[in-house]
Design a protein around this motif. Sequence first.
Motif, PDB file in Angstrom:
ATOM      1  N   ALA A 120       0.839  -1.202   0.000  1.00 54.90           N
ATOM      2  CA  ALA A 120       0.000   0.000   0.000  1.00 54.90           C
ATOM      3  C   ALA A 120       0.878   1.257   0.000  1.00 54.90           C
ATOM      4  O   ALA A 120       0.604   2.222  -0.731  1.00 54.90           O
ATOM      5  N   LEU A 121       1.940   1.258   0.814  1.00 56.00           N
ATOM      6  CA  LEU A 121       2.852   2.404   0.844  1.00 56.00           C
ATOM      7  C   LEU A 121       3.562   2.584  -0.494  1.00 56.00           C
ATOM      8  O   LEU A 121       3.754   3.719  -0.956  1.00 56.00           O
ATOM      9  N   LEU A 122       3.961   1.482  -1.121  1.00 57.90           N
ATOM     10  CA  LEU A 122       4.575   1.566  -2.447  1.00 57.90           C
ATOM     11  C   LEU A 122       3.605   2.161  -3.467  1.00 57.90           C
ATOM     12  O   LEU A 122       3.980   3.002  -4.287  1.00 57.90           O
ATOM     13  N   THR A 123       2.355   1.730  -3.411  1.00 51.73           N
ATOM     14  CA  THR A 123       1.349   2.235  -4.335  1.00 51.73           C
ATOM     15  C   THR A 123       1.127   3.731  -4.144  1.00 51.73           C
ATOM     16  O   THR A 123       1.122   4.501  -5.110  1.00 51.73           O
ATOM     17  N   VAL A 124       0.960   4.148  -2.895  1.00 47.99           N
ATOM     18  CA  VAL A 124       0.773   5.580  -2.607  1.00 47.99           C
ATOM     19  C   VAL A 124       2.023   6.357  -3.015  1.00 47.99           C
ATOM     20  O   VAL A 124       1.930   7.451  -3.590  1.00 47.99           O
ATOM     21  N   GLY A 125       3.193   5.796  -2.748  1.00 56.06           N
ATOM     22  CA  GLY A 125       4.438   6.448  -3.128  1.00 56.06           C
ATOM     23  C   GLY A 125       4.541   6.668  -4.629  1.00 56.06           C
ATOM     24  O   GLY A 125       4.883   7.760  -5.085  1.00 56.06           O
ATOM     25  N   TRP A 126       4.248   5.646  -5.411  1.00 54.01           N
ATOM     26  CA  TRP A 126       4.325   5.792  -6.863  1.00 54.01           C
ATOM     27  C   TRP A 126       3.274   6.759  -7.379  1.00 54.01           C
ATOM     28  O   TRP A 126       3.534   7.530  -8.319  1.00 54.01           O
ATOM     29  N   LEU A 127       2.075   6.742  -6.784  1.00 55.62           N
ATOM     30  CA  LEU A 127       1.044   7.708  -7.162  1.00 55.62           C
ATOM     31  C   LEU A 127       1.538   9.135  -6.905  1.00 55.62           C
ATOM     32  O   LEU A 127       1.362  10.032  -7.734  1.00 55.62           O
ATOM     33  N   CYS A 128       2.201   9.332  -5.778  1.00 54.87           N
ATOM     34  CA  CYS A 128       2.744  10.656  -5.455  1.00 54.87           C
ATOM     35  C   CYS A 128       3.856  11.059  -6.411  1.00 54.87           C
ATOM     36  O   CYS A 128       3.962  12.239  -6.775  1.00 54.87           O
ATOM     37  N   VAL A 129       4.687  10.105  -6.835  1.00 58.00           N
ATOM     38  CA  VAL A 129       5.728  10.417  -7.814  1.00 58.00           C
ATOM     39  C   VAL A 129       5.079  10.871  -9.124  1.00 58.00           C
ATOM     40  O   VAL A 129       5.482  11.872  -9.720  1.00 58.00           O
ATOM     41  N   VAL A 130       4.061  10.144  -9.557  1.00 59.63           N
ATOM     42  CA  VAL A 130       3.369  10.509 -10.801  1.00 59.63           C
ATOM     43  C   VAL A 130       2.763  11.911 -10.674  1.00 59.63           C
ATOM     44  O   VAL A 130       2.928  12.752 -11.569  1.00 59.63           O
ATOM     45  N   VAL A 135       5.530  14.541 -10.742  1.00 61.22           N
ATOM     46  CA  VAL A 135       6.064  14.763 -12.087  1.00 61.22           C
ATOM     47  C   VAL A 135       5.073  15.582 -12.913  1.00 61.22           C
ATOM     48  O   VAL A 135       5.465  16.503 -13.631  1.00 61.22           O
ATOM     49  N   ILE A 136       3.796  15.269 -12.800  1.00 62.48           N
ATOM     50  CA  ILE A 136       2.783  16.064 -13.504  1.00 62.48           C
ATOM     51  C   ILE A 136       2.842  17.514 -13.011  1.00 62.48           C
ATOM     52  O   ILE A 136       2.705  18.457 -13.790  1.00 62.48           O
ATOM     53  N   GLY A 137       3.089  17.687 -11.711  1.00 59.63           N
ATOM     54  CA  GLY A 137       3.171  19.026 -11.136  1.00 59.63           C
ATOM     55  C   GLY A 137       4.322  19.854 -11.666  1.00 59.63           C
ATOM     56  O   GLY A 137       4.298  21.089 -11.590  1.00 59.63           O
ATOM     57  N   ILE A 138       5.342  19.203 -12.205  1.00 56.99           N
ATOM     58  CA  ILE A 138       6.439  19.948 -12.821  1.00 56.99           C
ATOM     59  C   ILE A 138       5.921  20.724 -14.029  1.00 56.99           C
ATOM     60  O   ILE A 138       6.349  21.847 -14.295  1.00 56.99           O
ATOM     61  N   PHE A 139       4.960  20.145 -14.739  1.00 60.57           N
ATOM     62  CA  PHE A 139       4.458  20.746 -15.967  1.00 60.57           C
ATOM     63  C   PHE A 139       3.159  21.528 -15.772  1.00 60.57           C
ATOM     64  O   PHE A 139       2.870  22.431 -16.548  1.00 60.57           O
ATOM     65  N   LEU A 140       2.376  21.172 -14.758  1.00 61.45           N
ATOM     66  CA  LEU A 140       1.124  21.889 -14.473  1.00 61.45           C
ATOM     67  C   LEU A 140       1.326  22.796 -13.261  1.00 61.45           C
ATOM     68  O   LEU A 140       1.595  22.314 -12.164  1.00 61.45           O
ATOM     69  N   PRO A 141       1.174  24.085 -13.441  1.00 64.15           N
ATOM     70  CA  PRO A 141       1.448  24.998 -12.328  1.00 64.15           C
ATOM     71  C   PRO A 141       0.461  24.897 -11.164  1.00 64.15           C
ATOM     72  O   PRO A 141       0.751  25.393 -10.093  1.00 64.15           O
ATOM     73  N   VAL A 142      -0.683  24.260 -11.350  1.00 62.95           N
ATOM     74  CA  VAL A 142      -1.650  24.173 -10.256  1.00 62.95           C
ATOM     75  C   VAL A 142      -1.416  22.962  -9.354  1.00 62.95           C
ATOM     76  O   VAL A 142      -2.066  22.824  -8.328  1.00 62.95           O
ATOM     77  N   LEU A 143      -0.500  22.092  -9.723  1.00 62.36           N
ATOM     78  CA  LEU A 143      -0.234  20.880  -8.946  1.00 62.36           C
ATOM     79  C   LEU A 143       1.149  20.990  -8.311  1.00 62.36           C
ATOM     80  O   LEU A 143       2.141  21.149  -9.013  1.00 62.36           O
ATOM     81  N   PRO A 144       1.235  20.930  -6.986  1.00 62.26           N
ATOM     82  CA  PRO A 144       2.540  21.107  -6.337  1.00 62.26           C
ATOM     83  C   PRO A 144       3.433  19.873  -6.489  1.00 62.26           C
ATOM     84  O   PRO A 144       2.976  18.750  -6.343  1.00 62.26           O
ATOM     85  N   THR A 145       4.688  20.095  -6.775  1.00 63.05           N
ATOM     86  CA  THR A 145       5.638  18.994  -6.968  1.00 63.05           C
ATOM     87  C   THR A 145       6.251  18.546  -5.654  1.00 63.05           C
ATOM     88  O   THR A 145       6.237  17.359  -5.316  1.00 63.05           O
ATOM     89  N   LEU A 167      14.421  14.582  -9.805  1.00 65.65           N
ATOM     90  CA  LEU A 167      13.482  14.598  -8.680  1.00 65.65           C
ATOM     91  C   LEU A 167      14.182  14.669  -7.330  1.00 65.65           C
ATOM     92  O   LEU A 167      13.648  15.219  -6.373  1.00 65.65           O
ATOM     93  N   GLY A 168      15.365  14.112  -7.251  1.00 64.73           N
ATOM     94  CA  GLY A 168      16.092  14.031  -5.992  1.00 64.73           C
ATOM     95  C   GLY A 168      16.404  15.356  -5.319  1.00 64.73           C
ATOM     96  O   GLY A 168      16.312  15.457  -4.092  1.00 64.73           O
ATOM     97  N   PRO A 169      16.804  16.398  -6.070  1.00 66.97           N
ATOM     98  CA  PRO A 169      17.168  17.652  -5.393  1.00 66.97           C
ATOM     99  C   PRO A 169      16.069  18.245  -4.519  1.00 66.97           C
ATOM    100  O   PRO A 169      16.346  18.785  -3.453  1.00 66.97           O
ATOM    101  N   TRP A 170      14.809  18.141  -4.927  1.00 67.91           N
ATOM    102  CA  TRP A 170      13.723  18.672  -4.110  1.00 67.91           C
ATOM    103  C   TRP A 170      13.684  17.980  -2.744  1.00 67.91           C
ATOM    104  O   TRP A 170      13.514  18.621  -1.720  1.00 67.91           O
ATOM    105  N   ILE A 171      13.862  16.678  -2.766  1.00 65.49           N
ATOM    106  CA  ILE A 171      13.793  15.908  -1.527  1.00 65.49           C
ATOM    107  C   ILE A 171      15.055  16.122  -0.695  1.00 65.49           C
ATOM    108  O   ILE A 171      14.985  16.355   0.514  1.00 65.49           O
ATOM    109  N   ARG A 172      16.215  16.049  -1.334  1.00 62.14           N
ATOM    110  CA  ARG A 172      17.474  16.208  -0.605  1.00 62.14           C
ATOM    111  C   ARG A 172      17.595  17.579   0.048  1.00 62.14           C
ATOM    112  O   ARG A 172      18.088  17.688   1.170  1.00 62.14           O
TER     113      ARG A 172
END
Length: 144
Positions: free
Chosen positions: A16-26, A29-39, A67-72
């Motif tokens: 379940a955590l893996l599923t939620v994690g991958w959903l959040c990654v997706v 990534v979409i948020g990088i291109f859509l300004p209304v979705l936070p990355t 993606l790593g720099p935001w988290i690091r």
Amino acid sequence: MPEHIPLHRHRAVRYALLTVGWLCVVLGVIGIFLPVLPTTPFLLLAAACFARSSRRVYLWLISHPRLGPWIRDYLHGKGLPLKAKVYAVSLMWASIALSCYLVALPWARAFMLISALLVSLYILKQKTLPTRRASSNNAHDKQP
């Protein structure tokens, strides 16, 4: 690497955590291109899910070149981008306002409002990263 965070013992919870994690990654990534979705908030949530479900996927995410720099930056105490703070607080308050409108129980409204206030204060107290444009100008100034 958060070695102090143990992997969850139950296989179903790890999946379940893996599923939620991958959903959040997706969504991140979409948020990088859509300004209304936070990355950043989505990537931080993904990292938290992966840290408790899969060390291999966690290491992949935090070492990813894009993606790593935001988290690091957050994990190393450097802070969050201003855009991430604004999106996180704005979207949270919008969802709380809608929830308060839909929920008739006064104690539930009070709980939601107090929770939103505390989370807002936490987010706003975090360091704010300089804008990428400003930091790249400073890097050029330091070079001969």
